[in-house]
Design a protein around this motif. Structure first.
Motif, short mmCIF file in Angstrom:
data_model
loop_
_atom_site.label_atom_id
_atom_site.label_comp_id
_atom_site.label_asym_id
_atom_site.label_seq_id
_atom_site.Cartn_x
_atom_site.Cartn_y
_atom_site.Cartn_z
N ASN A 134 0.87 -1.31 -0.09
CA ASN A 134 0.14 0.01 0.18
C ASN A 134 0.84 1.23 0.02
N VAL A 135 0.53 2.21 -0.98
CA VAL A 135 1.36 3.39 -0.97
C VAL A 135 0.31 4.47 -1.39
N ARG A 136 1.01 5.85 -0.96
CA ARG A 136 0.23 6.76 -0.87
C ARG A 136 1.10 8.05 -1.98
N ASN A 184 -8.23 12.23 -12.05
CA ASN A 184 -9.13 11.28 -12.43
C ASN A 184 -8.47 10.14 -13.37
N ALA A 185 -7.45 10.50 -14.15
CA ALA A 185 -6.86 9.56 -15.01
C ALA A 185 -6.13 8.33 -14.14
N LEU A 186 -5.62 8.61 -12.95
CA LEU A 186 -5.23 7.49 -12.15
C LEU A 186 -6.05 6.70 -11.34
N GLY A 199 -8.59 9.22 -3.55
CA GLY A 199 -9.02 8.36 -4.40
C GLY A 199 -8.32 7.23 -4.31
N LYS A 200 -8.68 5.70 -4.81
CA LYS A 200 -7.86 4.57 -4.80
C LYS A 200 -7.70 4.18 -6.33
N ALA A 201 -6.51 3.71 -6.35
CA ALA A 201 -6.09 3.05 -7.66
C ALA A 201 -5.37 1.59 -7.44
N VAL A 248 -2.76 1.85 -4.35
CA VAL A 248 -2.41 3.24 -4.36
C VAL A 248 -3.53 4.17 -3.78
N THR A 249 -3.41 5.04 -2.81
CA THR A 249 -4.23 6.10 -2.45
C THR A 249 -3.78 7.29 -3.22
#
Length: 593
Positions: A3-5, A21-23, A43-45, A52-53
């Motif tokens: 998990n990374v930010r 929005n793209a990520l 947002g989460k990705a 990724v946060t």
């Protein structure tokens, strides 16, 4: 899975929200103007096998921070030293952005994201991204290569992040475009040209939206026929009286009474989106700064005031981009008088009672609300704040972007109507259709009639001694859309005089905003102040309703209303604070790039 930010940092209007929005495949609000993001949006990705946060932060010019949003963003970055940073910079402002990048990202895992490269090169600028990456010894991502390329480069950054050592510059690899205002900017910053143009656009938007037999009126009538003729006709054939009442009175009357105005709301939203995306928003703010300074606001408050025509809650949240807390408070106090899109169905529902042409009535109410907002700001005026604004680039609005933004906003409106508002209609139907023994009853014998009869006196001075009107007014404190739906549920046509209808419209225009806007105000100014504002606005709205009815009918009761209103305003204003004596020079520098 690791998990990374990632923190998205950079100047205002650099493209951080678009990258967010793209990520994340999110729907963060984006706009071609300063102050779109006013808080940390997460947002989460899933990128490169990592959870990724992504955190989108407000724009920053300096680490010291000259506005509330800048100080908030700087404090957030400094308080999260282990998070990775994607520093977003327009190619045109790279020379100005690099010192900020060095101050915020030295000793951190960071990468530089370059945006708006194509527009920069069309203006005559040149940049060598690969050489820049070698000099800074970090990853440099070109956002103009598309979403897939950006995500791939971001994944490479996450797989082997480089620590920025604070060295390197853009000398020799960066050629800025020509400096100066274009011919179009010179025209749009000329009040003799720009103000007539803006009012012409505003008139066209209102005419297309509200004029009889115009596109907005035609589409509204189509939706009305669908609900009233087709769906209601089907529901009338249901044998069970309870189920028939549930469908006709509980769902279709309330829901149809709000959704039939969806085409007109869509046209109004389209106008605001085009205004934002084209870059006219920021130029209008510059032009209005002189007037805003005279009423105790600043040119940047124009952003929030225009957003108020869409949603009061979103407009209140946007006031965090203002530089001065006092200006923020004054702007928030003005916003309830700017007619939001949720008030539009109410005005159109009532307008048939006092004007044959809805275009005239709606324009009158919108202008009245704006005038009251200006009056409130003048009354609370203290000192004129400093005004600094970066002009957004002029551009032709992208049709796909306008369509996607419009569809998203309409989806949010429909979701609200079909969840919160529909739940309220069903609750109202139960209370208005059954007595306390839960037997099907006439409205006058229902639970709702007995409960709300206590408050029927509130609108008696305006010729409406009716518990239904009191309940409609109460429903608007939850969500303004409820008023139109409640009126449609209780009445086929408004049963009172034109004077009463207009007085009730004035109450809706000037009363406390919805719960969402009160919550946004509490977040910005505190719960006590938000509740005080809501209480005072609702009280003064009742007095304004009485006074309007008196002015139109000549009734004696309304004579007390202006006296009481003046006393309340004097008490609210209280002592005058100490003024800061700073002259605003006519030719002072107001725009920098």
């Amino acid at each position: 899975m690791e998990n990374v930010r990632i923190l998205l940092v950079g100047n205002p209007n650099a493209g951080k929200s678009t990258l967010f929005n793209a990520l994340t495949h999110g729907h963060a609000r984006v706009g071609n103007w300063h102050g779109v993001t006013v808080g940390a949006l997460e947002g989460k990705a899933k990128l490169g096998g990592k959870r990724v946060t992504v955190c989108d932060l407000p724009g920053i010019y300096t680490v010291e921070g000259t506005s509330m949003e800048e100080r908030y963003a700087c404090d957030y970055v400094l308080s999260h030293p282990n998070d990775r940073v994607l520093f977003v910079s327009e190619c045109a402002t790279l020379a100005r952005s690099l010192p900020l990048f060095a101050a915020l990202c030295k000793g951190r895992k960071a990468a530089l994201v370059l945006t708006k490269r194509r527009a920069f090169e069309r203006a005559g600028g040149k940049i060598d991204a690969e050489e820049l990456a070698r000099r800074l010894k970090i990853d440099v991502i070109d956002a103009d290569k598309g979403k897939r390329a950006v995500k791939k480069q971001t994944e490479e950054f996450l797989a082997a992040p480089k620590i920025y050592e604070g060295k390197g510059d853009a000398e020799g690899i960066f050629t800025p475009p020509k400096i100066g205002l274009s011919k179009a900017d010179n025209l749009l910053l000329n009040g003799w040209f720009a103000f007539p143009l803006f009012f012409l656009l505003l008139f066209a938007a209102f005419f297309l939206t509200f004029a009889r037999h115009g596109p907005g009126d035609f589409l509204k009538s189509c939706v009305e026929r669908f609900f009233c003729d087709f769906l209601a006709g089907k529901a009338e054939s249901v044998a069970s009286p309870v189920l028939r009442s549930f469908l006709c009175d509980g769902i279709l009357s309330g829901l149809g009474g709000v959704l039939c105005f969806l085409p007109q709301i869509a046209l109004l939203y389209t106008f605001l989106i085009v205004l934002e995306e084209s870059g006219l928003f920021s130029r209008l703010a510059v032009l209005c700064d002189g007037f805003c300074a005279k009423i105790g606001l600043s040119g940047r408050a124009v952003f929030s005031l225009l957003l108020g025509f869409g949603c009061t809650a979103a407009a209140v949240a946007s006031t965090r981009s203002l530089d001065d807390k006092r200006v923020q408070r004054r702007t928030i106090l003005c916003l309830p008088y700017i007619a939001c899109s949720a008030k539009l169905p109410v005005f159109l529902t009532l307008s048939a009672s006092f004007f044959s042409n809805p275009f005239v009535s709606v324009v009158l109410l919108y202008a009245l609300g704006a005038g009251i907002g200006v009056g409130v700001s003048v009354f609370l005026k203290r000192d004129a704040p400093l005004f600094v604004l970066e002009l957004a680039p002029l551009q032709i609005p992208r049709p796909l972007f306008v369509a996607k933004t419009l569809l998203f906003q309409l989806k949010q409106f429909i979701i609200k109507v079909t969840t919160v508002v529909l739940a309220f209609f069903l609750f109202s139907w139960v209370l208005s259709s059954f007595d306390f023994s839960f037997r099907l009853a006439a409205q006058e014998d229902s639970m709702l009639a007995h409960i709300c009869s206590v408050f029927s006196f509130l609108f008696a001075p305006a010729g409406m001694n009716d518990w239904r009107i009191a309940y409609c007014a109460f429903s608007g404190l939850i969500a303004k859309e409820n008023i139109a739906g409640s009126l449609a549920m209780f009445y086929e046509t408004f049963p009172y005089s034109p004077q009463s209808a207009f007085a009730f419209s004035v109450f809706v225009l000037t009363c406390s905003p919805c719960v969402a806007a009160i919550a946004a105000t509490a977040k910005e100014l505190g719960v006590k102040r938000a509740l005080l504002y809501a209480f005072v606005q609702t009280g003064t709205a009742l007095l304004a309703c009485y006074f309007t009815y008196f002015a139109l009918t000549g009734g004696a009761f309304g004579l007390l209303a202006p006296v009481l209103l003046a006393l309340i305003l004097i008490l609210v204003r209280g002592k005058k604070g100490e003024k800061l004596h700073r002259k605003r020079k006519r030719n002072s520098q107001r725009v920098h790039r």
